[in-house]
Scaffold this motif. Structure first.
Motif, PDB file in Angstrom:
ATOM      1  N   ARG A 150      -2.271   7.389   5.557  1.00 25.00           N
ATOM      2  CA  ARG A 150      -1.512   6.497   4.982  1.00 25.00           C
ATOM      3  C   ARG A 150      -2.027   5.123   5.636  1.00 25.00           C
ATOM      4  O   ARG A 150      -1.061   4.614   6.466  1.00 25.00           O
ATOM      5  CB  ARG A 150       0.030   6.620   4.961  1.00 25.00           C
ATOM      6  N   LEU A 151      -2.704   4.379   4.874  1.00 22.49           N
ATOM      7  CA  LEU A 151      -3.319   3.192   5.762  1.00 22.49           C
ATOM      8  C   LEU A 151      -2.714   1.933   4.884  1.00 22.49           C
ATOM      9  O   LEU A 151      -2.248   2.123   3.568  1.00 22.49           O
ATOM     10  CB  LEU A 151      -4.876   3.247   5.784  1.00 22.49           C
ATOM     11  N   PHE A 152      -2.720   0.710   5.396  1.00 16.82           N
ATOM     12  CA  PHE A 152      -2.526  -0.338   4.753  1.00 16.82           C
ATOM     13  C   PHE A 152      -3.821  -1.034   4.248  1.00 16.82           C
ATOM     14  O   PHE A 152      -4.467  -1.307   4.795  1.00 16.82           O
ATOM     15  CB  PHE A 152      -1.731  -1.311   5.631  1.00 16.82           C
ATOM     16  N   GLY A 155       2.853  -2.107  13.184  1.00 16.37           N
ATOM     17  CA  GLY A 155       3.664  -1.111  14.243  1.00 16.37           C
ATOM     18  C   GLY A 155       4.465  -2.084  14.935  1.00 16.37           C
ATOM     19  O   GLY A 155       5.588  -1.644  15.499  1.00 16.37           O
ATOM     20  N   THR A 203      12.423  11.479  10.196  1.00 12.88           N
ATOM     21  CA  THR A 203      12.122  10.149  10.227  1.00 12.88           C
ATOM     22  C   THR A 203      13.011   9.689   9.287  1.00 12.88           C
ATOM     23  O   THR A 203      13.256   8.336   9.272  1.00 12.88           O
ATOM     24  CB  THR A 203      10.726   9.815   9.804  1.00 12.88           C
ATOM     25  N   SER A 229       0.753  -1.236   0.072  1.00 14.28           N
ATOM     26  CA  SER A 229      -0.153  -0.070   0.180  1.00 14.28           C
ATOM     27  C   SER A 229       0.792   1.242   0.142  1.00 14.28           C
ATOM     28  O   SER A 229       0.752   2.350  -0.760  1.00 14.28           O
ATOM     29  CB  SER A 229      -0.944   0.096   1.436  1.00 14.28           C
ATOM     30  N   PHE A 249       1.446  10.232   9.915  1.00 11.97           N
ATOM     31  CA  PHE A 249       1.245  11.229   8.621  1.00 11.97           C
ATOM     32  C   PHE A 249       0.291  12.152   8.369  1.00 11.97           C
ATOM     33  O   PHE A 249      -0.780  11.845   8.794  1.00 11.97           O
ATOM     34  CB  PHE A 249       1.394  10.123   7.448  1.00 11.97           C
ATOM     35  N   ILE A 255       5.674   8.018  13.380  1.00 18.03           N
ATOM     36  CA  ILE A 255       4.991   9.328  13.038  1.00 18.03           C
ATOM     37  C   ILE A 255       3.505   9.028  12.679  1.00 18.03           C
ATOM     38  O   ILE A 255       3.417   7.912  12.417  1.00 18.03           O
ATOM     39  CB  ILE A 255       5.943   9.870  11.647  1.00 18.03           C
ATOM     40  N   ALA A 265      12.855   4.098  13.215  1.00 20.93           N
ATOM     41  CA  ALA A 265      11.474   3.639  13.695  1.00 20.93           C
ATOM     42  C   ALA A 265      11.796   2.723  15.189  1.00 20.93           C
ATOM     43  O   ALA A 265      11.373   2.637  16.220  1.00 20.93           O
ATOM     44  CB  ALA A 265      10.658   2.894  12.808  1.00 20.93           C
ATOM     45  N   HIS A 322      12.838   9.886   5.775  1.00 25.05           N
ATOM     46  CA  HIS A 322      12.510   9.840   4.408  1.00 25.05           C
ATOM     47  C   HIS A 322      13.204  10.612   3.512  1.00 25.05           C
ATOM     48  O   HIS A 322      13.193  10.583   2.435  1.00 25.05           O
ATOM     49  CB  HIS A 322      10.843   9.832   4.458  1.00 25.05           C
ATOM     50  N   SER A 373       8.012   3.507   8.100  1.00 26.54           N
ATOM     51  CA  SER A 373       8.088   4.412   9.592  1.00 26.54           C
ATOM     52  C   SER A 373       7.404   3.373  10.486  1.00 26.54           C
ATOM     53  O   SER A 373       7.764   3.638  11.710  1.00 26.54           O
ATOM     54  CB  SER A 373       7.330   5.593   9.419  1.00 26.54           C
ATOM     55  N   ALA A 374       6.553   2.017   9.975  1.00 28.37           N
ATOM     56  CA  ALA A 374       6.353   1.370  11.078  1.00 28.37           C
ATOM     57  C   ALA A 374       7.264   0.311  11.617  1.00 28.37           C
ATOM     58  O   ALA A 374       7.013  -0.608  12.416  1.00 28.37           O
ATOM     59  CB  ALA A 374       5.006   0.766  10.552  1.00 28.37           C
ATOM     60  N   PRO A 380      14.976   4.958   7.562  1.00 30.67           N
ATOM     61  CA  PRO A 380      13.786   5.137   8.336  1.00 30.67           C
ATOM     62  C   PRO A 380      13.351   4.069   9.286  1.00 30.67           C
ATOM     63  O   PRO A 380      12.873   4.289  10.451  1.00 30.67           O
ATOM     64  CB  PRO A 380      12.679   5.376   7.203  1.00 30.67           C
ATOM     65  N   ARG A 414      -1.302   2.777  15.516  1.00 33.03           N
ATOM     66  CA  ARG A 414      -0.289   1.969  14.748  1.00 33.03           C
ATOM     67  C   ARG A 414       1.087   2.596  15.297  1.00 33.03           C
ATOM     68  O   ARG A 414       2.109   1.875  15.694  1.00 33.03           O
ATOM     69  CB  ARG A 414      -0.483   2.247  13.062  1.00 33.03           C
TER      70      ARG A 414
END
Ligand SMILES: Nc1ncnc2c1ncn2[C@@H]1O[C@H](COP(=O)(O)OP(=O)(O)OP(=O)(O)O)[C@@H](O)[C@H]1O
Ligand SMILES: [Mg+2]
Lengths: 328, 254
Positions: free
Chosen positions: B86-88, B100, B48, A189, B82, B80, B74, B50, A196-197, B70, B162
């Motif tokens: 910003r989902l899965f 997470g 972070t 996705s 966002f 973070i 983490a 990125h 970041s996770a 990144p 998360r």
């Protein structure tokens, strides 16, 4: 019936059927069954790669070929055949890990074309080298066996293929419901949020690419031992396209989709082949028919069931059952 | 906790972040405000990992982290939420949150695919912690739903869950309440306030000055990539440069 129970019931039924079916088949039907099994194995890897991890490969046939040549060459040179079968997925995965480092920086169409290019390069290399038998190929690959006991009976190969397919399906199902599996689905996705996770995106992409190649390599090994003869012509680009069609038609991002897709396409291709080779048909009929059907099927599925057969049918069934606000 | 040392980043010759030096204390809740394009998200991306800075560096808990990726940052405790969602997709709310847990678990492809003991040991803990995080943001009734089917407000809280499941030491929140209804904003504010009370270090970006000043210990104001003011919420509200650059005319009496 709730969802998991329903799933287990279907799985048990499919398992029972696939154990019983080979007993009822004649020799040429068994060959189709074995080819179907190898297709399921490759397509499962491709569905993991494309459906779950979101990375496209149009070159899965190259890893199939690497597995076949690894097994074939080792056996021809007198090494134990089981060792050859074990080495097939390992070498295919190693090649994927090697080419994956530059390739997986690409996305979407670019990745698709690059994997396709890998297969074209590999095929032309295999055609050049003497030790691979050049364009003529590798003949007289011994039968699979342990010591003096060898598998001659196609029925035995059918069960070897079945066991391999079951193993691959189990590994895939386990993986997607684990920490790395969730990481793969997440990076499909959004790679940024996945990183970041804490998901090591680059490493995971390389690992899943190698795993899908290992599946293809294993299938290639079985193929080489069963047919006893392989050549660059056994692994055309159309084969890679066929795997993609199987994965998409069955339903990407499902465990059972590849089984459905591979079965459907294999049976369809067989039916068309017998139609195309009927008396009175021109010589090019089988080829034209199968290309046309891939195209037609792909278009129809993408138009009417964009998520593939299995998910579409599944959600239609679900809609009919009582609609509940939460599904857990 | 975190120091940025004259950190800069430009895009096509234009500075998005310029010579920003910040020092975030342990347990602090730092508000960051500034107009659109001020460089707030860019600053977060630099923290972070990125984005790489053109110059300047970062010190986090006493060590330089400039070269860390990144996902490494983490696992060092930087999480973070966002801007935007910003989902899965294709994963349930609970599964999204479980991702997470990557930061504090180890098991890889072998353990996962073959269900080795390590998988069983970690999987239960991942599930428990994820459930706790989902509970905490009030999404328990939605745990089994696909993330993309949630309304926006819930998606924001999902992102917070998360991030919490990663057990962060420094949490960056990029406009977690923008576009939400008043009642949903209150919910987000409540979670942030409680985390602050528990001693979590946070940086909070929001356009709504009232929202930030109501929560933050200190506020930093960015404009055109540069820090134009830095102080307590009261000082910021009175700073003339801030009023001119950002708050506008009417805001002073609001
Ligand atoms: N990847 C990028 N490429 C080019 N320019 C960028 C990129 N990211 C940010 N910028 C530019 O950098 C500047 C700062 O952007 P940034 O997103 O950090 O602002 P912001 O303060 O978060 O704004 P907003 O309040 O709208 O979220 C803007 O001018 C933006 O156009
Ligand atoms: Mg922003």
């Amino acid at each position: 019936m709730n969802r998991p129970t329903f799933g287990y019931a279907v799985a048990a039924l499919a398992a029972a059927a696939s154990f019983a079916v080979p007993l009822m088949l004649d020799r040429s039907q068994l060959t189709i069954f074995i080819l179907l099994g190898t297709a399921v194995i490759v397509t499962t890897g491709l569905s993991l790669l494309m459906g779950y991890a979101g990375q496209v490969s149009l070159g899965q046939g190259s890893f199939y070929a690497v597995g076949a040549y690894t097994a074939g060459l080792m056996a021809v040179h007198g090494l134990p055949t089981l060792l050859g079968l074990a080495a097939a997925p390992v070498l295919a995965a190693a090649l994927a890990a090697l080419v994956g480092v530059p390739l997986l920086r690409l996305r979407g169409h670019y990745l698709a074309f690059a994997t396709l290019a890998v297969q074209l390069i590999l095929l032309s290399l295999v055609g050049q080298f003497e030790f691979t038998g050049g364009d003529i190929g590798l003949r007289g690959i011994p039968q699979l066996g342990v010591g003096d006991a060898t598998l001659i009976d196609p029925l035995a190969y059918a069960y070897v293929t079945l066991a391999a397919a079951a193993l691959v399906l189990l590994v895939t199902r386990n993986l997607i419901k684990s920490r790395p599996g969730r990481g793969l689905r997440a990076l499909a996705s959004t790679e940024v949020a996945a990183e970041s996770a804490g998901v090591p995106v680059g490493r995971y992409k390389l690992a899943v690419f190698s795993l899908s190649a290992a599946y293809a390599g294993l299938a290639g090994g079985i193929y080489a031992f069963y047919l006893g003869y392989i050549s660059p012509g056994s692994f055309p680009v159309l084969l890679s396209v066929q795997f993609v069609v199987m994965a998409v038609v069955g339903g990407l991002g499902t465990v059972w989709g590849p089984v459905v897709g591979a079965t459907l396409i294999t049976l369809l291709v067989q039916a068309l082949n017998s139609l195309g080779t009927m008396p009175g048909m021109p010589a090019y009929a089988p080829d034209v028919l199968s290309y046309a059907v891939y195209a037609l099927l792909l278009i129809l599925v993408l138009l009417f069931m964009p998520r593939g057969l299995l998910p579409s049918i599944g959600s239609r069934l679900e809609d009919r059952r009582a609609i509940s606000p939460t599904r857990s | 906790m975190l120091q940025t040392d004259r950190i800069s980043r430009s895009f096509g010759g234009v500075f998005a972040v310029r010579d920003v030096s910040l020092s975030i204390a342990e347990g602090e809740l730092r508000g960051i405000i500034g107009p659109n394009g001020a460089g707030k998200s860019t600053l977060f991306n630099l923290i972070t990992g990125h984005l790489r800075p053109d110059h300047g560096g970062l010190t986090y808990r006493g060590r330089r982290i400039d070269r860390a990726s990144p996902h490494h940052r983490a696992s060092l405790g930087i999480s973070i939420v966002f801007q935007g969602a910003r989902l899965f997709r294709g994963m349930t709310v609970l599964e999204n949150v479980m991702v997470g847990a990557h930061t504090w678990t180890r098991h890889g492809f072998w353990s996962g695919a073959l269900r080795l003991p390590r998988y069983w040991r970690e999987e239960h803990r991942i599930r428990d912690r994820a459930k706790a995080a989902v509970d905490r943001v009030g999404l328990a009734p939605w745990a089994g739903r696909y993330a993309e089917s949630l309304p926006l407000g819930h998606q924001r809280r999902l992102q917070i869950a998360r991030a919490l499941c990663a057990q962060p030491k420094l949490l960056l929140l990029d406009e977690p309440a923008s576009g939400l209804r008043a009642e949903e904003r209150q919910q987000v504010a409540r979670v942030v306030r409680q985390l602050h009370r528990e001693g979590l270090t946070m940086m909070l970006v929001e356009h709504d000055v009232g929202f930030v000043t109501g929560l933050a210990d200190r506020v930093t104001v960015l404009d055109l990539g540069e820090v134009i003011a830095d102080g307590t919420p009261e000082e910021i509200r009175e700073d003339e440069r801030v009023i001119a650059a950002y708050l506008g005319e009417g805001a002073a009496d609001a």
